[in-house]
Design a protein around this motif. Structure first.
Motif, PDB file in Angstrom:
ATOM      1  N   ASP A   1      53.915  66.663  76.903  1.00 38.75           N
ATOM      2  CA  ASP A   1      52.730  67.460  77.253  1.00 38.75           C
ATOM      3  C   ASP A   1      53.063  68.689  78.087  1.00 38.75           C
TER       4      ASP A   1
ATOM      5  N   GLU B   1      45.146  68.371  76.681  1.00 38.70           N
ATOM      6  CA  GLU B   1      44.637  67.414  77.668  1.00 38.70           C
ATOM      7  C   GLU B   1      44.447  66.031  77.060  1.00 38.70           C
TER       8      GLU B   1
ATOM      9  N   ARG C   1      46.136  64.795  74.536  1.00 36.09           N
ATOM     10  CA  ARG C   1      47.466  64.250  74.315  1.00 36.09           C
ATOM     11  C   ARG C   1      48.063  63.754  75.634  1.00 36.09           C
ATOM     12  N   ARG C   2      47.822  64.520  76.701  1.00 32.81           N
ATOM     13  CA  ARG C   2      48.352  64.139  78.006  1.00 32.81           C
ATOM     14  C   ARG C   2      47.705  62.851  78.515  1.00 32.81           C
ATOM     15  N   ARG C   3      46.441  62.668  78.172  1.00 31.06           N
ATOM     16  CA  ARG C   3      45.731  61.474  78.642  1.00 31.06           C
ATOM     17  C   ARG C   3      46.331  60.183  78.071  1.00 31.06           C
ATOM     18  N   GLN C   4      47.004  60.277  76.925  1.00 30.16           N
ATOM     19  CA  GLN C   4      47.589  59.083  76.318  1.00 30.16           C
ATOM     20  C   GLN C   4      48.645  58.449  77.218  1.00 30.16           C
ATOM     21  N   THR C   5      49.332  59.269  77.990  1.00 36.05           N
ATOM     22  CA  THR C   5      50.347  58.744  78.909  1.00 36.05           C
ATOM     23  C   THR C   5      49.898  58.805  80.364  1.00 36.05           C
ATOM     24  N   LYS C   6      48.882  59.626  80.636  1.00 35.64           N
ATOM     25  CA  LYS C   6      48.352  59.760  81.993  1.00 35.64           C
ATOM     26  C   LYS C   6      46.841  59.595  81.928  1.00 35.64           C
ATOM     27  N   PRO C   7      46.360  58.353  81.996  1.00 33.71           N
ATOM     28  CA  PRO C   7      44.937  58.060  81.767  1.00 33.71           C
ATOM     29  C   PRO C   7      43.975  58.828  82.674  1.00 33.71           C
ATOM     30  N   LYS C   8      44.428  59.287  83.827  1.00 31.11           N
ATOM     31  CA  LYS C   8      43.539  59.977  84.753  1.00 31.11           C
ATOM     32  C   LYS C   8      43.399  61.469  84.445  1.00 31.11           C
ATOM     33  N   THR C   9      44.092  61.927  83.399  1.00 35.86           N
ATOM     34  CA  THR C   9      44.009  63.343  83.042  1.00 35.86           C
ATOM     35  C   THR C   9      42.569  63.734  82.718  1.00 35.86           C
ATOM     36  N   LYS C  10      42.089  64.796  83.330  1.00 38.41           N
ATOM     37  CA  LYS C  10      40.747  65.289  83.065  1.00 38.41           C
ATOM     38  C   LYS C  10      40.745  66.085  81.762  1.00 38.41           C
TER      39      LYS C  10
END
Length: 434
Positions: free
Chosen positions: A152, A380, A382-391
């Motif tokens: 990401d 964002e 895609r990033r949430r898949q590894t970082k669930p808190k991504t807004k």
């Protein structure tokens, strides 16, 4: 009949800035060029306009148009590239004994090497060694792009490569100026153009004075510190140096180095802001004594910071620095000018009389803004898949996010808009009676 000349001309510059300041008198006109826009702007906008001005002044082919001052606000590609192409054309003309389109008397340009008191060549060498020379043109190898997408980091890396490429472009502009030769930073005896508590206006002739309100010495110190920390943290220059470089772009440190200038002719004023942050502009204006702490400043023209990015302005900024004319140069790429910026401006000014100057039509700006919004949303998600808190931002909504919808709901604001048409000179004329 008017005699004193003070007129700002706004050119279409894609997602960058390119401005011409006409000053002096009608009988003895002077010209300043502020920034040159990104790739293609020189050929499509700036050079044709310079040729028109030559014709308007009745100059023959062998007589170059005099540019009394060429100012680069900072070294981002969307400001520097057109100036680099102009100076390269002048070098080619000299080498081929051909007529020159212009002659440049003075260049205001704080190179990155000057700012960090170092040789920035090591930074560009790092990128070339780690990724390849194409990276300095914004290109990354396919395998590296795929790898970065998994972490990401693609968006940040492309932003960073753009910044690093600008370091080399800024150095090339300096070298071109040395070779031509064009004197650099004449008014500061060759030193950095920057603001301090001892800053005094520079008399540029032709009735024009320039007061520098940025960058400030303390912010240049921040930039030096970031540079040194980066090089200390990444001595190995591994293949994934691009990912590490994203740290270097944090908070857009180059924007801290933007030259901010108040131009004055008689009782008329224009505030040039480059890509500086609004809070830093206010701080600089206070530092040099133009603005009292907590007070307000009214200018005739405000060149909107960073193409109308909402990251660079606030309601307080628009309340404290007001203008009759606001210029936002941007075609929607990278989201600028943003709707939130226009909303803040209109809230700050209420029913006061003012005009907003845009360099492209609303539908074109909104189309590019939507593309940028959608790309950020994909990153964002895609990033949430590894970082669930991504807004994750919501899906684009014309009603909530487009400039067109805001203007439809606020016809009084729509009436204030003025547009730069393709191929048609667009001027804000502040010329006064003698």
């Amino acid at each position: 009949m008017t005699d004193n000349l003070f007129r700002l001309e706004v050119l279409r510059a894609l997602y960058g800035d390119c401005l011409l300041l006409h000053y002096g008198t009608q009988a003895k006109p002077k010209l300043a060029l502020i920034d040159g826009g990104p790739r293609t702007v020189y050929d499509n906008s700036l050079r044709p306009r310079l040729e028109q001005i030559r014709d308007e002044r009745g100059l023959d082919e062998d007589t170059p148009l005099r540019i009394d001052l060429m100012m680069l606000s900072h070294i981002d590609e969307d400001h520097v590239f057109g100036l680099l192409e102009l100076t390269q054309e002048l070098l080619d003309a000299r080498n081929n004994n051909a007529p020159r389109i212009v002659e440049i008397e003075d260049l205001w340009h704080n190179t990155f090497d000057d700012i960090i008191d170092n040789d920035a060549e090591e930074l560009t060498q790092a990128v070339t060694a780690g990724i390849g020379p194409a990276a300095l043109n914004g290109e990354l190898p396919d395998d590296l792009v795929a790898d970065l997408e998994e972490t990401d980091q693609t968006h940040d890396v492309f932003d960073t490569i753009k910044i690093v490429a600008s370091v080399g472009q800024g150095r090339d502009l300096r070298n071109n100026a040395d070779d031509l030769p064009i004197e650099r930073n004449v008014e500061t005896d060759g030193r950095l153009v920057m603001a301090s508590s001892e800053t005094q206006p520079f008399n540029m002739g032709g009735g024009l004075s320039l007061t520098v309100a940025g960058p400030m010495l303390a912010d240049l110190g921040v930039l030096q510190k970031k540079h040194n920390e980066f090089l200390a943290a990444h001595p190995e220059l591994a293949l994934h140096i691009a990912a590490a470089l994203a740290e270097y772009a944090d908070n857009s440190p180059f924007n801290l180095s933007s030259i901010v200038v108040l131009a004055t002719s008689g009782n008329k004023t224009i505030l040039f802001t480059g890509d500086a942050r609004g809070d830093k502009i206010l701080e600089g204006l206070e530092l040099v004594g133009i603005l009292d702490k907590g007070a307000r400043l009214h200018v005739d023209v405000l060149k909107g910071p960073h193409h109308g990015s909402s990251n660079n302005v606030s309601l307080e900024f628009f309340q404290r620095v007001t203008a009759d004319h606001y210029v936002f140069s941007g075609n929607g790429k990278f989201g600028n000018p943003e709707r939130a910026t226009v909303e803040a401006l209109t809230e700050a000014r209420g029913e006061d009389p003012y005009e907003i100057h845009l360099t492209y039509p609303i539908d074109e700006i909104d189309s590019a803004r939507k593309d940028d919004w959608d790309q950020h949303r994909r990153d964002e998600l895609r990033r949430r898949q590894t970082k669930p808190k991504t807004k994750v931002r919501p899906e684009w909504s014309d009603a909530d996010h487009s400039l067109a919808a805001f203007l439809d709901a606020n016809p009084d604001v729509l009436e204030r808009l003025r547009f730069v048409d393709e191929g048609v000179p667009h001027s804000i004329d502040l010329t006064t009676q003698p």
